[in-house]
Write a protein that holds these residues in place. Structure first.
Motif, PDB file in Angstrom:
ATOM      1  N   TRP A 126      13.967   6.053  43.911  1.00 24.73           N
ATOM      2  CA  TRP A 126      14.661   4.968  43.209  1.00 24.73           C
ATOM      3  C   TRP A 126      13.865   4.510  41.997  1.00 24.73           C
ATOM      4  CZ3 TRP A 126      19.142   5.775  44.601  1.00 24.73           C
ATOM      5  CH2 TRP A 126      19.503   5.989  45.932  1.00 24.73           C
ATOM      6  N   SER A 127      12.533   4.534  42.092  1.00 24.25           N
ATOM      7  CA  SER A 127      11.708   4.172  40.943  1.00 24.25           C
ATOM      8  C   SER A 127      11.908   5.166  39.804  1.00 24.25           C
ATOM      9  CB  SER A 127      10.237   4.127  41.349  1.00 24.25           C
ATOM     10  OG  SER A 127       9.403   3.890  40.237  1.00 24.25           O
ATOM     11  N   TYR A 166      14.515   7.208  39.232  1.00 22.76           N
ATOM     12  CA  TYR A 166      15.845   7.077  38.639  1.00 22.76           C
ATOM     13  C   TYR A 166      15.972   5.797  37.818  1.00 22.76           C
ATOM     14  CZ  TYR A 166      18.209  11.137  40.621  1.00 22.76           C
ATOM     15  OH  TYR A 166      18.611  12.426  40.906  1.00 22.76           O
ATOM     16  N   ARG A 167      15.258   4.756  38.238  1.00 25.86           N
ATOM     17  CA  ARG A 167      15.345   3.513  37.465  1.00 25.86           C
ATOM     18  C   ARG A 167      14.777   3.695  36.062  1.00 25.86           C
ATOM     19  NH1 ARG A 167      14.422   0.599  41.173  1.00 25.86           N
ATOM     20  NH2 ARG A 167      16.526  -0.209  41.471  1.00 25.86           N
ATOM     21  N   HIS A 168      13.683   4.438  35.926  1.00 21.87           N
ATOM     22  CA  HIS A 168      13.146   4.725  34.597  1.00 21.87           C
ATOM     23  C   HIS A 168      14.196   5.425  33.740  1.00 21.87           C
ATOM     24  CE1 HIS A 168       9.156   3.362  35.423  1.00 21.87           C
ATOM     25  NE2 HIS A 168       8.910   4.273  36.343  1.00 21.87           N
ATOM     26  N   GLN A 225      17.287   2.996  32.975  1.00 22.62           N
ATOM     27  CA  GLN A 225      16.938   1.976  31.977  1.00 22.62           C
ATOM     28  C   GLN A 225      16.947   2.565  30.581  1.00 22.62           C
ATOM     29  OE1 GLN A 225      13.194   0.664  33.643  1.00 22.62           O
ATOM     30  NE2 GLN A 225      14.120  -1.089  34.663  1.00 22.62           N
ATOM     31  N   LEU A 253      20.212   0.088  41.921  1.00 13.21           N
ATOM     32  CA  LEU A 253      19.864   0.905  40.755  1.00 13.21           C
ATOM     33  C   LEU A 253      20.927   0.792  39.672  1.00 13.21           C
ATOM     34  CD1 LEU A 253      18.369   3.265  39.270  1.00 13.21           C
ATOM     35  CD2 LEU A 253      19.777   4.824  40.649  1.00 13.21           C
ATOM     36  N   SER A 283      21.417  -2.958  38.220  1.00 10.80           N
ATOM     37  CA  SER A 283      20.342  -3.506  37.380  1.00 10.80           C
ATOM     38  C   SER A 283      20.187  -2.752  36.063  1.00 10.80           C
ATOM     39  CB  SER A 283      19.016  -3.458  38.152  1.00 10.80           C
ATOM     40  OG  SER A 283      18.647  -2.111  38.455  1.00 10.80           O
ATOM     41  N   THR A 284      20.987  -1.719  35.863  1.00  9.60           N
ATOM     42  CA  THR A 284      20.829  -0.913  34.647  1.00  9.60           C
ATOM     43  C   THR A 284      22.152  -0.703  33.914  1.00  9.60           C
ATOM     44  OG1 THR A 284      20.947   1.094  36.021  1.00  9.60           O
ATOM     45  CG2 THR A 284      18.745   0.293  35.430  1.00  9.60           C
TER      46      THR A 284
END
Length: 434
Positions: A310-311, A313-315, A318, A359, A362-363
């Motif tokens: 998840w970290s 994919y969040r990069h 974003q 995810l 928040s994006t």
């Protein structure tokens, strides 16, 4: 004075230029160079001394606020005279809108990067009707992506569809070897086309880049495979080192992503498939960027429920919040829950669904207050954050389409990927069988 870091410099620049926006004569472009240094491009001439003098306070403020991540004050602004082609610069498709006013962008960013540019390059428009394309992508290897691709191809062939598989995991090629015996490889592979097309010989290799996968015989349709390399390959690394570059043309340079689109289109024209499956390289590499953002493909994002997944994919997500065609891109994303550990354990999928929704929310999801907002509730079964599930089953460990003694039963394949099949079929319900 506090040291300014890369993470803070762009935020500072956006805030300051936005504050001064009303006094600037055009929509400014923040240009961030290869070292992360920022300056401001304005679509005006520098021949008005009074105007130049009016920029001095902003130049002084920016220079102090951005620290090492900017230029000397006298070089902090770029004007029409500083650009070789101002009209092209200020109309570049690579401009990323940062802020809007009355639904129109008023502040842009132009990134100058060594790699990674394709994650933010606008999606190419298809020049002709194309078959449905699917990119299978994962942040890391070992999540069953290639196995799922091969089994899905079998399922589609069972339905009578013509499937074209292209191995674009060039630095770790695998799907070709999974589906083709070593003596049945075609004469050429993907890397050969990139090398030969650079010297205007690409058309000569395309007819000899495709071979029948043995498992096509299990269905009514067909599976055709384009491997990364060909039958005789003594120079693969030498070719690989040369295949990622763009090439010149009379109309300007042709990027690697555009060359890839040309290859896929040429193969489709030759093979006339019903469905195209692209096996992408894992990780945040430019190959993956091109296969997800540049090929008008539905991107199936393979994930497992771990903090690292998840970290990562969040990069990526974003980054996509600034994509110039964010609406088009995000409509083609779909999360896949890979290797779900236990069919009788609802807690894993519950956690996966919650993390996936966080995810997206928040994006790239929008606030509910906007009209026609791209937003989905946690339990929305049609949402891109709601996973297509693939179960981990021990029987799949023996899956080997090249070995008749290790062909997994249809019952096992459907048990593992039945839900995935059902959801994927919805994408293809209007595609006629062969």
């Amino acid at each position: 004075m506090a040291t300014i870091r890369f993470n803070d410099a762009l935020k500072q620049a956006i805030d300051l230029v936005s504050h001064w926006h009303e006094s600037l004569p055009s929509n400014p472009v923040l240009v961030r160079d290869l070292h992360g240094r920022i300056r401001v491009a304005l679509d005006v001439s520098d021949d008005d001394e009074k105007f130049l003098a009016s920029l001095a306070p902003l130049a002084d403020t920016l220079h102090k606020a951005l620290g090492a991540f900017t230029y000397p004050k006298k070089h902090l602004f770029l004007f029409q005279e500083d650009l070789p082609d101002p009209e092209h610069f200020f109309q570049s498709p690579e401009l990323q809108p940062l802020q809007w006013k009355e639904n129109k962008p008023v502040l842009y960013l132009l990134e100058r990067q060594v790699t990674g540019q394709d994650w933010l390059t606008p999606c190419q428009e298809a020049t002709s009707r194309i078959p449905p394309r699917f990119t299978l992508f994962g942040l890391k290897g070992g999540v069953g992506r290639s196995t799922a691709l091969a089994i899905w191809a079998w399922h589609l062939a069972q339905q009578g569809r013509k499937v074209l598989i292209i191995d674009l995991d060039l630095e770790s090629p695998g799907i070709g070897s999974t589906l083709l015996p070593s003596d049945k490889f075609p004469d050429f592979g993907v890397v050969d086309w990139f090398i030969e097309s650079a010297v205007d010989q690409g058309d000569t290799v395309i007819p000899n880049m495709v071979a029948d996968g043995p498992i096509y015989q299990l269905g009514k349709g067909s599976i055709r495979v384009v491997p990364a390399f060909g039958l005789e390959e003594p120079e693969y690394l030498a070719k690989l080192a040369r295949c990622y570059q763009g090439i010149p043309s009379k109309k300007g340079p042709i990027s690697w992503a555009k060359r890839l689109e040309s290859l896929v289109a040429a193969l489709e024209q030759q093979e006339k498939p019903d469905v195209v499956l692209l096996d992408s390289r894992a990780g945040l590499h430019d190959i993956a960027a091109a296969t997800i953002t540049q090929l008008n493909a539905t991107a199936l994002l393979f994930a497992v429920d771990t903090p690292q997944t998840w970290s990562g994919y969040r990069h990526l997500f974003q980054n996509w919040t600034h994509h110039p065609q964010r609406d088009k891109l995000r409509s083609r994303l779909q999360i896949v829950a890979a290797m779900v550990p236990d069919i009788n354990d609802p807690t894993y999928l519950e956690s996966f669904q919650v993390q996936s929704h966080k995810l997206f929310s928040s994006t790239i999801y929008e606030e509910d207050g906007r009209s026609a907002a791209f937003n989905f509730s946690l339990r929305d079964d049609s949402a891109p954050h709601t996973p297509w599930n693939i179960l981990w089953m021990s029987g799949l460990q023996s899956f080997d389409p090249l070995n008749a003694d290790r062909v997994v039963s249809s019952r096992t394949l459907n048990a593992a990927m039945g839900e995935f099949f059902e959801r994927a079929d919805l994408f293809l319900e209007d595609i006629p069988n062969s």
